[in-house]
Design a protein around this motif. Structure first.
Motif, PDB file in Angstrom:
ATOM      1  N   ALA A  43       1.128  -1.100   0.093  1.00 33.86           N
ATOM      2  CA  ALA A  43       0.458   0.057  -0.255  1.00 33.86           C
ATOM      3  C   ALA A  43       0.343   1.332   0.096  1.00 33.86           C
ATOM      4  O   ALA A  43       0.892   2.489  -0.898  1.00 33.86           O
ATOM      5  N   ALA A  44       2.334   1.117   0.610  1.00 30.93           N
ATOM      6  CA  ALA A  44       2.710   2.662   0.805  1.00 30.93           C
ATOM      7  C   ALA A  44       3.442   2.637  -0.736  1.00 30.93           C
ATOM      8  O   ALA A  44       3.638   3.686  -1.319  1.00 30.93           O
ATOM      9  N   LYS A  45       4.187   1.288  -1.139  1.00 32.06           N
ATOM     10  CA  LYS A  45       4.691   1.684  -2.420  1.00 32.06           C
ATOM     11  C   LYS A  45       3.947   1.788  -3.536  1.00 32.06           C
ATOM     12  O   LYS A  45       4.272   3.168  -4.284  1.00 32.06           O
ATOM     13  N   LEU A  49       3.962   5.410  -5.693  1.00 28.05           N
ATOM     14  CA  LEU A  49       3.906   4.987  -7.575  1.00 28.05           C
ATOM     15  C   LEU A  49       3.298   6.429  -7.967  1.00 28.05           C
ATOM     16  O   LEU A  49       3.212   7.023  -8.727  1.00 28.05           O
ATOM     17  N   SER A  50       1.690   6.002  -6.984  1.00 33.04           N
ATOM     18  CA  SER A  50       0.861   7.130  -8.014  1.00 33.04           C
ATOM     19  C   SER A  50       1.209   9.094  -7.778  1.00 33.04           C
ATOM     20  O   SER A  50       0.764   9.731  -8.221  1.00 33.04           O
ATOM     21  N   ARG A  51       2.049   9.221  -6.159  1.00 34.74           N
ATOM     22  CA  ARG A  51       3.354  10.317  -6.372  1.00 34.74           C
ATOM     23  C   ARG A  51       3.656  10.300  -7.494  1.00 34.74           C
ATOM     24  O   ARG A  51       4.330  11.851  -7.808  1.00 34.74           O
ATOM     25  N   LEU A  52       4.632  10.071  -7.481  1.00 33.42           N
ATOM     26  CA  LEU A  52       6.069   9.876  -8.561  1.00 33.42           C
ATOM     27  C   LEU A  52       5.191  10.116 -10.014  1.00 33.42           C
ATOM     28  O   LEU A  52       6.070  10.719 -10.422  1.00 33.42           O
ATOM     29  N   HIS A  53       3.602   9.318 -10.176  1.00 40.20           N
ATOM     30  CA  HIS A  53       3.639   9.350 -11.102  1.00 40.20           C
ATOM     31  C   HIS A  53       2.543  10.978 -11.902  1.00 40.20           C
ATOM     32  O   HIS A  53       2.575  11.187 -12.655  1.00 40.20           O
TER      33      HIS A  53
END
Length: 98
Positions: A43-45, A49-53
């Motif tokens: 869940a953290a990753k 990933l969505s933040r980096l996207h």
């Protein structure tokens, strides 16, 4: 004495292997008892990933606006001011610490 134990040695070795692998199936790094931690890490990753996207989409948009064929004057001025440290005498400059 050894002759009496010899027929049971393969069974004892097999029982030991079953206990050994069963113990590690429950308590190992990828064991059944660690599934909660794996779910939390997933869940953290996924959130990272969505933040980096989203950050990448923002950077791609800003880079597209700085290309020669679609140059944005406002973005160019903003980048020049931030990199060079200049401001217009009529601007209000508010410094924030990061």
């Amino acid at each position: 004495m050894l002759d009496r134990i010899r027929p049971y040695l393969p069974t004892a070795a097999l029982a030991f292997l079953i206990v050994y692998f069963g113990f590690h199936a429950f308590t190992g790094d990828r064991g059944l008892l660690m599934s909660g931690q794996r779910d939390e890490a997933l869940a953290a990753k996924t959130a990272e990933l969505s933040r980096l996207h989203l950050e990448r989409l923002d950077l791609e948009t800003r880079a597209r606006l700085l290309r020669d064929n679609s140059l944005s004057a406002d973005l160019l001025e903003e980048r020049a001011r931030s990199l060079l440290g200049y401001s217009d005498p009529r601007d209000y400059v508010i410094r924030v610490q990061r």
